[in-house]
Design an enzyme around this catalytic site. Structure first.
Site, PDB file in Angstrom:
ATOM      1  N   GLY A  74       0.819  -1.207   0.000  1.00 37.02           N
ATOM      2  CA  GLY A  74       0.000   0.000   0.000  1.00 37.02           C
ATOM      3  C   GLY A  74       0.849   1.252   0.000  1.00 37.02           C
ATOM      4  O   GLY A  74       0.523   2.251  -0.658  1.00 37.02           O
ATOM      5  N   GLN A 181      -7.994   0.442   3.840  1.00 35.83           N
ATOM      6  CA  GLN A 181      -8.886  -0.094   4.880  1.00 35.83           C
ATOM      7  C   GLN A 181     -10.288  -0.419   4.382  1.00 35.83           C
ATOM      8  O   GLN A 181     -11.120  -0.891   5.163  1.00 35.83           O
ATOM      9  CB  GLN A 181      -8.974   0.891   6.053  1.00 35.83           C
ATOM     10  CG  GLN A 181      -7.717   0.986   6.897  1.00 35.83           C
ATOM     11  CD  GLN A 181      -7.359  -0.322   7.602  1.00 35.83           C
ATOM     12  OE1 GLN A 181      -8.198  -1.211   7.787  1.00 35.83           O
ATOM     13  NE2 GLN A 181      -6.106  -0.459   7.975  1.00 35.83           N
ATOM     14  N   SER A 201      -3.886  -2.723  -0.336  1.00 33.26           N
ATOM     15  CA  SER A 201      -2.817  -3.577   0.179  1.00 33.26           C
ATOM     16  C   SER A 201      -3.418  -4.923   0.560  1.00 33.26           C
ATOM     17  O   SER A 201      -4.391  -4.981   1.319  1.00 33.26           O
ATOM     18  CB  SER A 201      -2.178  -2.931   1.406  1.00 33.26           C
ATOM     19  OG  SER A 201      -1.258  -3.824   1.988  1.00 33.26           O
ATOM     20  N   CYS A 327       2.691   1.191  12.575  1.00 36.88           N
ATOM     21  CA  CYS A 327       3.849   1.875  12.000  1.00 36.88           C
ATOM     22  C   CYS A 327       4.427   2.916  12.936  1.00 36.88           C
ATOM     23  O   CYS A 327       5.491   3.457  12.695  1.00 36.88           O
ATOM     24  CB  CYS A 327       3.457   2.515  10.680  1.00 36.88           C
ATOM     25  SG  CYS A 327       2.636   1.336   9.615  1.00 36.88           S
TER      26      CYS A 327
HETATM   27  C1  LIG Z   1      -1.695  -0.584   6.333  1.00 34.70           C
HETATM   28  C2  LIG Z   1      -2.009   0.692   5.633  1.00 34.70           C
HETATM   29  C3  LIG Z   1      -1.152   1.204   4.651  1.00 34.70           C
HETATM   30  C4  LIG Z   1       0.172   0.570   4.307  1.00 34.70           C
HETATM   31  O1  LIG Z   1       0.047  -0.612   3.584  1.00 34.70           O
HETATM   32  P1  LIG Z   1       1.363  -1.531   3.455  1.00 34.70           P
HETATM   33  O2  LIG Z   1       0.988  -2.579   2.469  1.00 34.70           O
HETATM   34  O3  LIG Z   1       1.611  -2.084   4.809  1.00 34.70           O
HETATM   35  O4  LIG Z   1       2.454  -0.661   2.970  1.00 34.70           O
HETATM   36  C5  LIG Z   1      -1.503   2.382   4.028  1.00 34.70           C
HETATM   37  N1  LIG Z   1      -2.643   3.013   4.331  1.00 34.70           N
HETATM   38  C6  LIG Z   1      -3.503   2.563   5.258  1.00 34.70           C
HETATM   39  C7  LIG Z   1      -4.750   3.310   5.547  1.00 34.70           C
HETATM   40  C8  LIG Z   1      -3.206   1.384   5.954  1.00 34.70           C
HETATM   41  O5  LIG Z   1      -4.030   0.943   6.881  1.00 34.70           O
END
Ligand SMILES: *Cc1c(COP(=O)(O)O)cnc(C)c1O
Length: 418
Positions: A74, A181, A201, A327
């Site tokens: 993502g 999400q 993602s 994160c």
């Molecule tokens: C988890 C998340 C991401 C990041 O996705 P990754 O695949 O872990 O890089 C970005 N935006 C939102 C809203 C997320 O919840």
């Protein structure tokens, strides 16, 4: 640790791989390991499976398969969308996003500022929603792209993406939404939404980590972010992560099938959990809009306690939840999302997010509800911030609070300086 049941309430951080998804990807980690770009049959047969997955992911979004670019995550998808808008509109050096985005956007925005770009982080209302008039006013002739998340990962607050897309279209500004999400929780349809870019993602929808996609609306100019081979129709270099792509495709199908369950059974579990906490544990407050919200997420402020202490005690009895996003865990900073909603740093540090999913059961919620009140009481009994602390008359509660805020500000300063 290994044979103990995990009570998992952190589905916005990542999700369990669905057994159906694992079965779908398995052959591509064993016998079908050819390179999909190879000319001979052993490789080329894999190509068909990648393209089938592309169609499955496109179907989740009501997009065309040609509009889907597979990425590594993502984060890459978000970065790639904003990067492309800036590279294809070199005279426009302004980006608009919000103060509550995932760190994928927050930190990319900070990075762009250091590169000399102008980035606006729009503030939000106390309930975490966005005043779209503010957004409209922020758009300038040199705005290259607006990027607003579909739903917030910490509070579950859902943004009016269709309306925002319409504003951007009327002002001829590109629009990207981080919809990581959303799938499986909200029905997605890019034709109705009218966005130019949309990120997903796979590990948030029961597929493995390390695979995502970027939807790029047809006829949108696109400049690759990862430059290399001719994969992904020249839009993203790098040999395809075949097993993960196939897994993503299967997970996309399942997300469509599970949408209803997420909005009925999972929503009811979430509501029961939230209502019980708010009614049984004193001095608790829900963060974020009650109604403009994902069906699986609840974020609760527990006054007079530190979320990190709650999470530690929950972890000790097999319960996984989180404060803020995964994160930012390990950092002393309170959640940027909650502070943007106007919570004081102290209150923000007492907030816990519970995010449910299709594998949660009534038993999980019962177990959490049985354990949580005792944990909160135990922590409040030893918290000097608690007005009902047994030594309360020895305390000036307001002074204690102020001191606590000051200590925190100091600690944050030290951390920043370090
Ligand atoms: C988890 C998340 C991401 C990041 O996705 P990754 O695949 O872990 O890089 C970005 N935006 C939102 C809203 C997320 O919840």
């Amino acid at each position: 640790m290994t044979d103990r049941k995990v009570y998992y309430f952190d589905n916005n951080a990542t999700t369990r791989i669905a057994p159906e998804v694992f079965e779908a990807m398995r052959p591509f980690l064993t016998e079908l390991w050819g390179n999909p770009s190879s000319a001979y049959g052993f490789g080329a047969q894999v190509h068909g499976h990648v393209e089938k997955a592309r169609q499955q992911v496109a179907a989740l979004l009501n997009a065309d398969a040609k509009e889907i670019i597979f990425t590594s995550c993502g984060t890459e998808s978000n970065n790639a969308a904003i990067h492309s808008a800036l590279m294809t509109n070199p005279k426009k050096r302004h980006v608009i996003t919000t103060a509550v985005e995932h760190s994928a956007n927050m930190n990319f925005g900070e990075y762009l500022r250091r590169q000399g770009y102008d980035v606006t982080f729009l503030p939000v209302e106390p309930d975490g929603t966005l005043d779209i008039h503010l957004l409209e006013k922020a758009i300038r002739p040199d705005t290259a792209i607006v990027s607003v998340m579909y739903a917030n990962n910490e509070t579950g607050v859902v943004f009016p993406i269709e309306e925002i897309a319409a504003i951007c279209r009327s002002k001829e500004v590109l629009f990207h939404t981080d919809a990581v999400q959303a799938p499986g929780k909200i029905k997605l349809d890019v034709r109705n939404l009218g966005c130019d870019f949309l990120s997903l993602s796979a590990h948030k929808l029961h597929a493995p980590k390390g695979i995502g996609c970027l939807y790029v609306k047809r006829r949108t100019k696109f400049q690759p972010y990862i430059v290399g081979g001719h994969q992904e129709r020249g839009k993203r270099g790098g040999t395809e992560n075949v097993a993960n792509i196939v897994a993503f495709g299967r997970a996309a199908e399942l997300a469509v099938q599970k949408l209803d369950e997420e909005n009925t059974r999972v929503r009811a579990l979430r509501d029961r959990l939230e209502n019980s906490i708010l009614s049984k544990i004193p001095n608790t407050i829900r963060n974020g809009s009650k109604d403009q919200r994902l069906p699986n997420t609840t974020n609760i402020a527990f006054e007079f306690v530190e979320a990190e202490a709650i999470l530690l005690l929950l972890d000790g009895i097999g319960i996984c939840a989180s404060s803020g996003s995964a994160c930012t865990t390990g950092s002393l900073d309170p959640s940027h999302v909650l502070t943007a909603m106007g919570l004081s740093p102290m209150r923000a540090r007492g907030c816990v997010r519970f995010s449910l999913g299709i594998y949660n059961t009534d038993d999980d919620v019962d177990y959490l509800l049985k354990q949580l009140p005792g944990i909160i009481k135990k922590l409040r009994d030893i918290s000097p911030l608690n007005p009902e602390h047994p030594d309360n008359d020895k305390y000036d509660i307001d002074a204690a609070r102020i001191k606590h805020e000051q200590d925190l500000a100091e600690a944050l300063k030290d951390e920043k300086a370090a």
